[in-house]
Design a protein around this motif. Structure first.
Motif, mmCIF file in Angstrom:
data_model
loop_
_atom_site.group_PDB
_atom_site.id
_atom_site.type_symbol
_atom_site.label_atom_id
_atom_site.label_comp_id
_atom_site.label_asym_id
_atom_site.label_seq_id
_atom_site.Cartn_x
_atom_site.Cartn_y
_atom_site.Cartn_z
ATOM 1 N N LEU A 1 51.972 44.990 50.241
ATOM 2 C CA LEU A 1 51.249 44.457 51.396
ATOM 3 C C LEU A 1 50.359 45.531 52.019
ATOM 4 C CD1 LEU A 1 54.043 42.339 53.137
ATOM 5 C CD2 LEU A 1 52.037 41.463 51.932
ATOM 6 N N ALA A 2 50.808 46.780 51.974
ATOM 7 C CA ALA A 2 50.012 47.873 52.512
ATOM 8 C C ALA A 2 48.696 48.021 51.744
ATOM 9 C CB ALA A 2 50.804 49.178 52.468
ATOM 10 N N ILE A 3 48.723 47.771 50.439
ATOM 11 C CA ILE A 3 47.493 47.809 49.638
ATOM 12 C C ILE A 3 46.529 46.731 50.105
ATOM 13 C CG2 ILE A 3 46.520 47.498 47.332
ATOM 14 C CD1 ILE A 3 49.138 48.576 46.178
ATOM 15 N N LEU A 4 47.040 45.509 50.266
ATOM 16 C CA LEU A 4 46.188 44.397 50.687
ATOM 17 C C LEU A 4 45.594 44.648 52.064
ATOM 18 C CD1 LEU A 4 48.302 41.354 49.430
ATOM 19 C CD2 LEU A 4 46.409 42.520 48.287
ATOM 20 N N LYS A 5 46.371 45.265 52.946
ATOM 21 C CA LYS A 5 45.861 45.568 54.281
ATOM 22 C C LYS A 5 44.746 46.615 54.199
ATOM 23 C CE LYS A 5 46.958 44.133 57.626
ATOM 24 N NZ LYS A 5 46.342 43.048 58.456
ATOM 25 N N LEU A 6 44.898 47.604 53.333
ATOM 26 C CA LEU A 6 43.844 48.603 53.151
ATOM 27 C C LEU A 6 42.572 47.960 52.591
ATOM 28 C CD1 LEU A 6 45.856 51.655 51.765
ATOM 29 C CD2 LEU A 6 44.541 51.577 53.897
ATOM 30 N N TYR A 7 42.733 46.970 51.708
ATOM 31 C CA TYR A 7 41.567 46.257 51.177
ATOM 32 C C TYR A 7 40.852 45.490 52.284
ATOM 33 C CZ TYR A 7 43.056 47.108 46.317
ATOM 34 O OH TYR A 7 43.388 47.681 45.119
ATOM 35 N N GLN A 8 41.613 44.954 53.225
ATOM 36 C CA GLN A 8 41.006 44.243 54.353
ATOM 37 C C GLN A 8 40.155 45.190 55.191
ATOM 38 O OE1 GLN A 8 44.007 42.261 56.720
ATOM 39 N NE2 GLN A 8 43.446 40.284 55.870
ATOM 40 N N VAL B 1 44.357 44.463 40.832
ATOM 41 C CA VAL B 1 45.498 44.898 41.642
ATOM 42 C C VAL B 1 46.043 43.724 42.445
ATOM 43 C CG1 VAL B 1 46.192 46.311 43.615
ATOM 44 C CG2 VAL B 1 44.839 47.323 41.773
ATOM 45 N N VAL B 2 45.144 42.940 43.034
ATOM 46 C CA VAL B 2 45.563 41.793 43.842
ATOM 47 C C VAL B 2 46.323 40.775 42.981
ATOM 48 C CG1 VAL B 2 44.781 39.855 45.257
ATOM 49 C CG2 VAL B 2 43.665 42.088 45.473
ATOM 50 N N VAL B 3 45.800 40.492 41.796
ATOM 51 C CA VAL B 3 46.465 39.538 40.906
ATOM 52 C C VAL B 3 47.864 40.026 40.547
ATOM 53 C CG1 VAL B 3 46.411 38.451 38.628
ATOM 54 C CG2 VAL B 3 44.312 38.634 39.971
ATOM 55 N N PRO C 1 37.890 38.049 38.819
ATOM 56 C CA PRO C 1 38.770 37.018 38.252
ATOM 57 C C PRO C 1 39.622 36.304 39.297
ATOM 58 C CG PRO C 1 39.752 39.170 37.938
ATOM 59 C CD PRO C 1 38.410 39.410 38.592
ATOM 60 N N LEU C 2 39.698 36.855 40.514
ATOM 61 C CA LEU C 2 40.626 36.303 41.496
ATOM 62 C C LEU C 2 40.323 34.865 41.900
ATOM 63 C CD1 LEU C 2 43.141 36.830 43.165
ATOM 64 C CD2 LEU C 2 41.682 37.756 44.965
ATOM 65 N N PRO C 3 39.061 34.496 42.179
ATOM 66 C CA PRO C 3 38.804 33.096 42.581
ATOM 67 C C PRO C 3 39.302 32.076 41.567
ATOM 68 C CG PRO C 3 36.887 34.449 43.054
ATOM 69 C CD PRO C 3 37.824 35.309 42.259
ATOM 70 N N TYR D 1 51.769 53.172 42.349
ATOM 71 C CA TYR D 1 53.144 52.716 42.591
ATOM 72 C C TYR D 1 53.296 51.250 42.180
ATOM 73 C CZ TYR D 1 57.455 51.697 45.225
ATOM 74 O OH TYR D 1 58.714 51.300 45.605
ATOM 75 N N LEU D 2 52.281 50.439 42.437
ATOM 76 C CA LEU D 2 52.312 49.041 41.997
ATOM 77 C C LEU D 2 52.449 48.975 40.480
ATOM 78 C CD1 LEU D 2 51.893 45.936 42.210
ATOM 79 C CD2 LEU D 2 49.438 46.404 42.108
ATOM 80 N N TYR D 3 51.645 49.765 39.764
ATOM 81 C CA TYR D 3 51.706 49.703 38.299
ATOM 82 C C TYR D 3 53.024 50.274 37.779
ATOM 83 C CZ TYR D 3 47.016 47.909 38.128
ATOM 84 O OH TYR D 3 45.920 47.099 38.272
#
Length: 239
Positions: free
Chosen positions: A51-58, A68-70, A106-108, A35-37
């Protein structure tokens, strides 16, 4: 606000994942990532789903996907001045640093850059934003991420327009052009598309009136009853 909570483009399936107990089911992360893409390709945006994706990653570090985060952060940039970007950042405090990745994370390296771009937008330093964004240092961000985000630059221009509409009734064409990173016929076409008036002889653009850029006198009436006034005078006399 309602459109932010429930975007009209959100499907029933995604609504169930975002609003129901299934939002914490790790098996659904692939649906949310797809859905993000879809948002990236279609110029749609759904902060709560992202935000739901980021919470699942946590909760499930093994699911972590830095690309995905970027992309979530890039989409959140276009929502300024809403707090979307900061909401996303707040869920990265527990970012899994030992996740098993096939390539370097790549995120950092990109996170300080995205934070800097958000800060410039938040402070309405639009010419500086474009200068930094187009710099050689951000070539990786442009070539690998924002180029895939359909309409990214126009979405940033919408951020600019939201700020200009609340601040100006008239603005110089050169100044607006520096804010939008547009000039000449491109700027004129953009202004025409907005429905704003461009006085070419004076190189001034008129911004239509709206509740935010109009100064209106406000009359405030206070009702003070005689007994209350007597008490005030009495206290003043004692002082």
């Amino acid at each position: 606000m309602q459109a932010w909570i429930t975007p009209p483009t959100r499907t029933e399936i995604i609504e169930g994942l975002v609003s129901g107990v299934d939002r914490y089911n790790p098996s659904n992360v692939g649906i949310l990532e797809d859905y993000l893409y879809h948002q990236i390709r279609s110029e749609e945006y759904d902060c709560l789903a992202n935000l739901a994706i980021l919470k699942l990653y946590q909760f499930n570090p093994e699911l972590y996907n830095p690309d995905v985060v970027v992309n979530i952060l890039i989409k959140a940039l276009t929502a300024s001045p809403l707090p979307d970007f900061n909401l996303c950042i707040s869920l990265l405090d527990e970012r899994p640093i030992n996740a098993t990745l096939d390539e370097p994370d790549p995120l950092p390296g990109l996170l300080p850059i995205l934070n800097g771009l958000h800060d410039l937008l938040n402070r309405c330093r639009f010419p500086a934003f474009w200068e930094v964004y187009r710099s050689e240092q951000l070539e990786n961000l442009r070539d690998n991420y924002t180029v895939e985000c359909v309409g990214f630059e126009d979405s940033i221009r919408e951020v600019v327009i939201r700020a200009v509409k609340t601040t100006f009734t008239r603005i110089g064409a050169d100044r607006l052009g520096s804010y939008l990173d547009l000039s000449g016929p491109q700027l004129e076409a953009y202004v025409k598309k907005l429905g704003w008036t461009f006085d070419a002889s004076r190189s001034v653009i008129s911004v239509p009136p709206n509740p935010d850029n109009q100064i209106e006198a406000t009359v405030v009436q206070e009702s003070i009853k005689l007994p209350q006034l007597t008490k005030v005078i009495s206290q003043a006399a004692k002082g």
